[in-house]
Design an enzyme around this catalytic site. Structure first.
Site, mmCIF file in Angstrom:
data_model
loop_
_atom_site.group_PDB
_atom_site.id
_atom_site.type_symbol
_atom_site.label_atom_id
_atom_site.label_comp_id
_atom_site.label_asym_id
_atom_site.label_seq_id
_atom_site.Cartn_x
_atom_site.Cartn_y
_atom_site.Cartn_z
ATOM 1 N N LYS A 143 -44.326 91.133 17.602
ATOM 2 C CA LYS A 143 -42.976 91.553 17.153
ATOM 3 C C LYS A 143 -42.353 90.501 16.243
ATOM 4 O O LYS A 143 -41.651 90.827 15.298
ATOM 5 C CB LYS A 143 -42.061 91.799 18.359
ATOM 6 C CG LYS A 143 -42.533 92.927 19.248
ATOM 7 C CD LYS A 143 -41.655 93.072 20.469
ATOM 8 C CE LYS A 143 -41.776 91.943 21.460
ATOM 9 N NZ LYS A 143 -43.070 91.842 22.144
ATOM 10 N N ARG A 152 -21.786 93.107 39.258
ATOM 11 C CA ARG A 152 -20.431 92.770 38.784
ATOM 12 C C ARG A 152 -19.945 91.406 39.266
ATOM 13 O O ARG A 152 -18.778 91.200 39.509
ATOM 14 C CB ARG A 152 -19.446 93.899 39.148
ATOM 15 C CG ARG A 152 -19.802 95.171 38.401
ATOM 16 C CD ARG A 152 -19.167 96.373 38.975
ATOM 17 N NE ARG A 152 -19.690 96.670 40.277
ATOM 18 C CZ ARG A 152 -19.434 97.783 40.949
ATOM 19 N NH1 ARG A 152 -18.642 98.695 40.443
ATOM 20 N NH2 ARG A 152 -19.944 97.987 42.148
ATOM 21 N N ASP A 189 -45.933 90.807 23.555
ATOM 22 C CA ASP A 189 -46.804 89.944 22.757
ATOM 23 C C ASP A 189 -47.645 90.716 21.744
ATOM 24 O O ASP A 189 -48.767 90.324 21.417
ATOM 25 C CB ASP A 189 -47.729 89.106 23.681
ATOM 26 C CG ASP A 189 -46.933 88.335 24.703
ATOM 27 O OD1 ASP A 189 -45.832 87.862 24.350
ATOM 28 O OD2 ASP A 189 -47.383 88.218 25.853
ATOM 29 N N GLN A 229 -39.809 91.699 24.868
ATOM 30 C CA GLN A 229 -40.568 92.388 25.914
ATOM 31 C C GLN A 229 -41.148 93.692 25.314
ATOM 32 O O GLN A 229 -41.463 93.706 24.144
ATOM 33 C CB GLN A 229 -39.712 92.661 27.162
ATOM 34 C CG GLN A 229 -39.375 91.396 27.954
ATOM 35 C CD GLN A 229 -38.352 90.494 27.306
ATOM 36 O OE1 GLN A 229 -37.252 90.912 27.000
ATOM 37 N NE2 GLN A 229 -38.707 89.249 27.092
ATOM 38 N N VAL A 270 -54.067 91.618 9.861
ATOM 39 C CA VAL A 270 -55.443 91.099 9.896
ATOM 40 C C VAL A 270 -55.449 89.578 10.078
ATOM 41 O O VAL A 270 -56.435 88.914 9.815
ATOM 42 C CB VAL A 270 -56.239 91.507 8.625
ATOM 43 C CG1 VAL A 270 -56.443 93.011 8.593
ATOM 44 C CG2 VAL A 270 -55.544 91.026 7.348
ATOM 45 N N GLY A 275 -41.331 85.191 23.784
ATOM 46 C CA GLY A 275 -41.970 84.150 22.974
ATOM 47 C C GLY A 275 -42.518 84.831 21.737
ATOM 48 O O GLY A 275 -43.488 85.575 21.823
ATOM 49 N N HIS A 276 -41.868 84.642 20.605
ATOM 50 C CA HIS A 276 -42.262 85.331 19.368
ATOM 51 C C HIS A 276 -42.790 84.305 18.371
ATOM 52 O O HIS A 276 -42.101 83.342 18.041
ATOM 53 C CB HIS A 276 -41.057 86.077 18.770
ATOM 54 C CG HIS A 276 -40.561 87.181 19.653
ATOM 55 N ND1 HIS A 276 -39.513 87.985 19.316
ATOM 56 C CD2 HIS A 276 -40.993 87.627 20.857
ATOM 57 C CE1 HIS A 276 -39.312 88.871 20.281
ATOM 58 N NE2 HIS A 276 -40.188 88.668 21.233
HETATM 59 P P1 GDP Z 1 -44.474 88.847 20.220
HETATM 60 O O1 GDP Z 1 -43.991 88.319 21.518
HETATM 61 O O2 GDP Z 1 -44.594 90.332 20.200
HETATM 62 O O3 GDP Z 1 -43.694 88.337 19.043
HETATM 63 O O4 GDP Z 1 -45.963 88.295 20.048
HETATM 64 P P2 GDP Z 1 -46.485 86.791 20.379
HETATM 65 O O5 GDP Z 1 -46.010 85.879 19.313
HETATM 66 O O6 GDP Z 1 -46.193 86.450 21.783
HETATM 67 O O7 GDP Z 1 -48.054 86.997 20.314
HETATM 68 C C1 GDP Z 1 -48.669 87.511 19.175
HETATM 69 C C2 GDP Z 1 -49.709 86.502 18.675
HETATM 70 O O8 GDP Z 1 -50.548 87.124 17.740
HETATM 71 C C3 GDP Z 1 -49.104 85.325 17.931
HETATM 72 O O9 GDP Z 1 -49.900 84.191 18.156
HETATM 73 C C4 GDP Z 1 -49.183 85.751 16.467
HETATM 74 O O10 GDP Z 1 -49.229 84.655 15.566
HETATM 75 C C5 GDP Z 1 -50.480 86.484 16.466
HETATM 76 N N1 GDP Z 1 -50.609 87.575 15.489
HETATM 77 C C6 GDP Z 1 -49.685 88.498 15.110
HETATM 78 N N2 GDP Z 1 -50.251 89.420 14.293
HETATM 79 C C7 GDP Z 1 -51.551 89.061 14.175
HETATM 80 C C8 GDP Z 1 -52.674 89.633 13.491
HETATM 81 O O11 GDP Z 1 -52.597 90.668 12.836
HETATM 82 N N3 GDP Z 1 -53.884 88.981 13.637
HETATM 83 C C9 GDP Z 1 -54.020 87.840 14.367
HETATM 84 N N4 GDP Z 1 -55.232 87.283 14.453
HETATM 85 N N5 GDP Z 1 -52.987 87.285 15.019
HETATM 86 C C10 GDP Z 1 -51.789 87.895 14.932
HETATM 87 P P1 IMO Z 2 -42.273 88.990 24.378
HETATM 88 O O1 IMO Z 2 -40.928 89.290 23.798
HETATM 89 C C1 IMO Z 2 -45.024 89.462 27.717
HETATM 90 C C2 IMO Z 2 -43.251 89.822 31.712
HETATM 91 C C3 IMO Z 2 -43.545 88.682 32.662
HETATM 92 C C4 IMO Z 2 -43.539 89.434 33.986
HETATM 93 C C5 IMO Z 2 -42.423 90.461 33.786
HETATM 94 C C6 IMO Z 2 -41.078 90.053 34.368
HETATM 95 O O2 IMO Z 2 -42.835 87.675 23.961
HETATM 96 O O3 IMO Z 2 -43.220 90.130 24.193
HETATM 97 P P2 IMO Z 2 -39.227 88.306 33.616
HETATM 98 O O4 IMO Z 2 -39.288 86.814 33.477
HETATM 99 O O5 IMO Z 2 -38.835 89.013 32.377
HETATM 100 O O6 IMO Z 2 -38.398 88.742 34.805
HETATM 101 O O7 IMO Z 2 -40.745 88.732 33.967
HETATM 102 O O8 IMO Z 2 -42.299 90.631 32.385
HETATM 103 N N1 IMO Z 2 -42.668 89.419 30.409
HETATM 104 C C7 IMO Z 2 -43.350 89.368 29.265
HETATM 105 N N2 IMO Z 2 -44.657 89.577 29.003
HETATM 106 N N3 IMO Z 2 -44.190 89.183 26.703
HETATM 107 C C8 IMO Z 2 -42.862 89.000 26.941
HETATM 108 O O9 IMO Z 2 -41.977 88.815 25.951
HETATM 109 C C9 IMO Z 2 -42.397 89.049 28.274
HETATM 110 N N4 IMO Z 2 -41.190 88.897 28.853
HETATM 111 C C10 IMO Z 2 -41.359 89.139 30.160
HETATM 112 O O10 IMO Z 2 -44.776 88.086 32.389
HETATM 113 O O11 IMO Z 2 -44.745 90.136 34.135
HETATM 114 MG MG MG Z 3 -44.525 86.986 23.022
#
Ligand code: GDP
Ligand code: IMO
Ligand code: MG
Length: 427
Positions: free
Chosen positions: A16, A144, A13, A225, A415, A42-43
């Site tokens: 990415k 497997r 999170d 991840q 930012v 979740g991106h």
């Molecule tokens: P990912 O899983 O690595 O793609 O990240 P997530 O989408 O799960 O979580 C990142 C959160 O931060 C999302 O709600 C983005 O919209 C938000 N975000 C990303 N870059 C920035 C930033 O520079 N500033 C702020 N305030 N939010 C950001």
């Molecule tokens: P993105 O791509 C944050 C965490 C879960 C748990 C562990 C194992 O959005 O960054 P799983 O269901 O993969 O067997 O769970 O990994 N986890 C994540 N935490 N961001 C993710 O994806 C994650 N994908 C898995 O919360 O701790």
């Molecule tokens: Mg995420």
């Protein structure tokens, strides 16, 4: 720069999705590829104020002209795939071309069932998985007895494979977990129902991507991840069941390491983690609550509140090392505008000793206490800044200090969530 890897440098999170979207829209990108994990990701991408979340699909699905690829290392739930595609179409999104590897493993509904009962059985030792069946699907792959995408197009083979997969699993479900056995026919019927829609998307994605690279096209590998969730290099056993590190990209896509040009580690200006496991800089006080609230730190896939803490430079250096990062993209700097003084963890104290690098064992990591250095805050809203020079001096100094201690150059700073809210750091 034909092959670029974007990956998470912390516990997920980091932003990415935003980093991928940014790279895919500032330079022409031909392919955006997922190489590991599944719909546990979740991106978030924010375009013109509209928020989109991708899970199994690469963020490139929103980039006109780019082909999205789900490569062999991904575990694919066809149900989740079509639900996600349909959800985007229902919102009026013109979805990009999508290719799915014939060798990718399938997540069937029984994987999610097993994921959930296993977690329940673990009780207080649970991993805190997303419950999507990721671990059980990778376990079948390694044992497997996995079902691959190509198997969905041959009913006889599919039936044999599902039978083999459920043989041991059903004993476990009925005798250990006291659950009903899963019926082979029902699983086969469900999986076959996706075959016709899936077939036109299926191809040899390794061949496709290598040919693209041969032709000088640009391929962006979108990590899911993160480094600290890697099954080899993360906080085992509190990890996911795949290799989200840079090396995993080669395995998960069928491209050689010599083809990769850039490896971008995405890292937050503080740290978050979802699920269980050690987290040295985790905050249990008002600062933690404030980071969580100001940062909107709620999981995109599961809606769980993310645990929050300060930036950990030991983790950053470790991620730079195990991934061979060529650069870092620092996100969410804007969230730190509320603090007068910002702590950064520069080392750990473990059983009375100062330790500058990631300790060798998980026992030591569990005992790690952060050693903090403090930086002056800027106490202002920087979300409107559009160049690095616009940032207050203290914010620039914070970025430069993190760069110094994190093992890779910081090329960009976020930012805000929007595409336009990114500042390029002068070299
Ligand atoms: P990912 O899983 O690595 O793609 O990240 P997530 O989408 O799960 O979580 C990142 C959160 O931060 C999302 O709600 C983005 O919209 C938000 N975000 C990303 N870059 C920035 C930033 O520079 N500033 C702020 N305030 N939010 C950001
Ligand atoms: P993105 O791509 C944050 C965490 C879960 C748990 C562990 C194992 O959005 O960054 P799983 O269901 O993969 O067997 O769970 O990994 N986890 C994540 N935490 N961001 C993710 O994806 C994650 N994908 C898995 O919360 O701790
Ligand atoms: Mg995420």
């Amino acid at each position: 720069m034909p092959a670029i890897v974007v990956l998470g440098a912390q516990w997920g999170d980091e932003g990415k999705g935003k980093a991928t979207d940014l790279l895919a829209t500032t330079d022409p990108i031909d392919y955006v590829v997922r190489t590991s994990g599944g719909h546990n990701a979740g991106h978030t991408i924010v375009v013109n104020g509209e928020k989109y979340a991708t899970h199994l699909l690469p963020s490139g699905i929103l980039t006109p002209g780019a082909t999205s690829v789900i490569a062999n290392g991904v575990v694919v739930s066809p149900e989740a795939l079509f639900r996600e595609l349909d959800g985007l179409v229902a919102r009026g999104v013109e979805v990009a071309d999508l290719k799915v590897s014939a060798n990718a493993h399938v997540i069937a509904s029984y994987h999610a069932t097993i994921d959930k009962v296993t977690e329940r059985f673990l009780g207080k030792n649970q991993i805190g998985t997303t419950g999507r069946g990721i671990g059980p699907a990778y376990a079948d792959k390694i044992n497997r007895v996995g079902v691959r995408i190509a198997d969905l197009f041959d009913e006889k083979i599919l039936t044999q494979k599902v039978e083999a997969a459920l043989d041991v699993r059903n004993h476990l479900l009925t005798k250990v977990y006291n659950r009903r056995a899963i019926e082979v026919d029902a699983v086969v019927e469900e999986l076959l129902s996706y075959a016709d829609r899936l077939q036109p998307m299926v191809c040899d994605t390794s061949l496709l991507l290598n040919r693209a690279l041969d032709a000088g096209q640009t391929v962006l590998f979108e990590g899911a991840q993160a480094t600290m969730l890697d099954v080899d290099h993360g906080t085992y056993p509190f990890v996911t069941s795949s290799n989200p590190v840079a090396g995993g990209v080669c395995v998960g896509a069928g491209v050689g390491p010599t083809r990769i040009d850039r490896v971008v580690g995405v890292i937050k200006a503080y740290t978050t983690r979802v699920g269980s496991g050690p987290f040295p800089t985790e905050l249990f006080d008002e600062d933690g609550v404030q980071l969580q609230q100001l940062g909107g730190e709620i999981g995109v896939s599961t809606g769980r509140t993310r645990r929050c803490g300060w930036y950990d430079a030991v983790v950053a250096r470790y991620a730079s090392r195990v991934n061979g990062l060529t650069e870092l993209f620092l996100t969410k700097l804007d969230i730190l505008g509320a603090w007068e003084r910002i702590p950064v963890c520069v080392a750990y104290e473990i059983d009375g000793q100062r330790v500058d690098e990631m300790p060798m064992t998980q026992t030591e990591f569990h005992h790690a206490k952060p050693v903090y250095e403090f930086f002056d805050g800027w106490q202002s809203d920087i979300s409107g800044c559009r160049s690095f020079d616009d940032l207050p001096d203290n914010a620039q100094a914070y970025v430069r200090a993190l760069e110094e201690m994190s093992g890779a150059k910081i090329w960009g700073v976020g930012v805000g969530p929007g595409r336009e809210q990114t500042l390029v750091v002068p070299g």
